[in-house]
Design an enzyme around this catalytic site. Sequence first.
Site, PDB file in Angstrom:
ATOM      1  CB  THR A 152      31.604  44.350 -31.934  1.00 58.16           C
ATOM      2  OG1 THR A 152      30.746  44.151 -30.822  1.00 58.16           O
ATOM      3  CG2 THR A 152      32.543  45.488 -31.622  1.00 58.16           C
ATOM      4  NE  ARG A 180      26.144  44.167 -22.405  1.00 60.60           N
ATOM      5  CZ  ARG A 180      26.824  43.965 -23.524  1.00 60.60           C
ATOM      6  NH1 ARG A 180      26.816  44.851 -24.482  1.00 60.60           N
ATOM      7  NH2 ARG A 180      27.546  42.882 -23.673  1.00 60.60           N
ATOM      8  CB  VAL A 181      29.506  49.114 -20.463  1.00 57.63           C
ATOM      9  CG1 VAL A 181      30.822  49.229 -21.218  1.00 57.63           C
ATOM     10  CG2 VAL A 181      28.840  50.477 -20.358  1.00 57.63           C
ATOM     11  N   GLY A 182      29.646  46.394 -22.510  1.00 58.05           N
ATOM     12  CA  GLY A 182      30.351  45.135 -22.739  1.00 58.05           C
ATOM     13  C   GLY A 182      31.860  45.332 -22.790  1.00 58.05           C
ATOM     14  CG  ASP A 183      33.932  43.036 -25.659  1.00 60.05           C
ATOM     15  OD1 ASP A 183      32.687  43.033 -25.806  1.00 60.05           O
ATOM     16  OD2 ASP A 183      34.725  42.921 -26.610  1.00 60.05           O
ATOM     17  N   GLY A 204      32.015  39.933 -29.996  1.00 58.54           N
ATOM     18  CA  GLY A 204      31.299  38.759 -29.504  1.00 58.54           C
ATOM     19  C   GLY A 204      30.624  39.024 -28.179  1.00 58.54           C
ATOM     20  N   GLY A 206      30.165  40.176 -24.923  1.00 52.80           N
ATOM     21  CA  GLY A 206      30.962  41.163 -24.209  1.00 52.80           C
ATOM     22  C   GLY A 206      31.261  40.822 -22.767  1.00 52.80           C
TER      23      GLY A 206
HETATM   24  N1  GLY Z   1      31.054  42.822 -27.945  1.00 52.88           N
HETATM   25  C1  GLY Z   1      30.185  43.899 -27.822  1.00 52.88           C
HETATM   26  C2  GLY Z   1      29.312  43.871 -26.655  1.00 52.88           C
HETATM   27  O1  GLY Z   1      29.106  42.802 -26.068  1.00 52.88           O
HETATM   28  O2  GLY Z   1      28.782  44.892 -26.300  1.00 52.88           O
END
Ligand code: GLY
Length: 289
Positions: A152, A180-183, A204, A206
């Site tokens: 990222t 899907r959505v991460g951090d 990293g 997420g």
């Molecule tokens: N850190 C970005 C993600 O996991 O989507």
Amino acid sequence: MWSIILHGGAKSIAEKDAPANRAGCQRALEAGVEILKHGGNSVDAVEAAIRVLEDDPTFNAGYGSARNADGEVEMCAALMEGAGFNVGAVAVAKGVRNPISVAKAMLYEEPVLIAGDGARAFAAEAGERLCDPDAMIAMGKRSAHEERGHDTVGCIARDGTGCLAAAVSTGGLEGAPAGRVGDSPQPGCGFYCDDDIGGVVFSGDGEQIARMILAARVMQALEDLSPDQAVEAALAHLERTGGQAGGIVLTPDGKFGWGHNSDDFAVAIASSASPVPKVYLRKGEASHG
Ligand code: GLY
């Protein structure tokens, strides 16, 4: 007094990719510095820096993003300013050329986060550049996850008036389920910004960063710890879930901090006191630039 720090992702950087990572981070930093040194504001500076990283297929953000399980690119980005705690974020955005600019256009809108078709519709209404969703796939590039682990990009700047801004953009996780959505677009997880305390951005794994609210932990730790120590303390919490990450910090008095438990983490910094960009591929490496 202005300061800027950015990163190109918590990942492993093969020797052959080192020059592109260094050069890309330096170019992005210079775009932000150009704005800050002419009296521009931190929001514009972080957007400019992130756009350069998004346009560079070396990095997993914007053009050259990872592909999900359906072979599609779904991107997330966020921008936050630390004076009024305004946040603009987009998730699962398809067919937008620069997700960070869509996030910036949302900064002073009521919603904090818009996802999916809504993000593209907002981008169109705001006059942001749209594209064919497949145009964000960099031809000939092996997937980011396959080649280097997911990553990222992020940037934090402080302008001459003391206002901080933090920005993050990601091309997501190779092979992840659609939607899907991460951090990255979640405040307190992948980023946060408060002019009285500082700004922070993570990269990293997420799911683990979100579960351990790493950005929130850094903000709390900055009350007692140095910026480097605050990142290290957050990474130590990550040991409870496992996962790899890297984080950058900038404090209101212009102190930088960064750390990572990934193999590599390209970081670039500059300030009015030390305007020549310094670029590192990992903590402990002598700076280049
Ligand atoms: N850190 C970005 C993600 O996991 O989507």
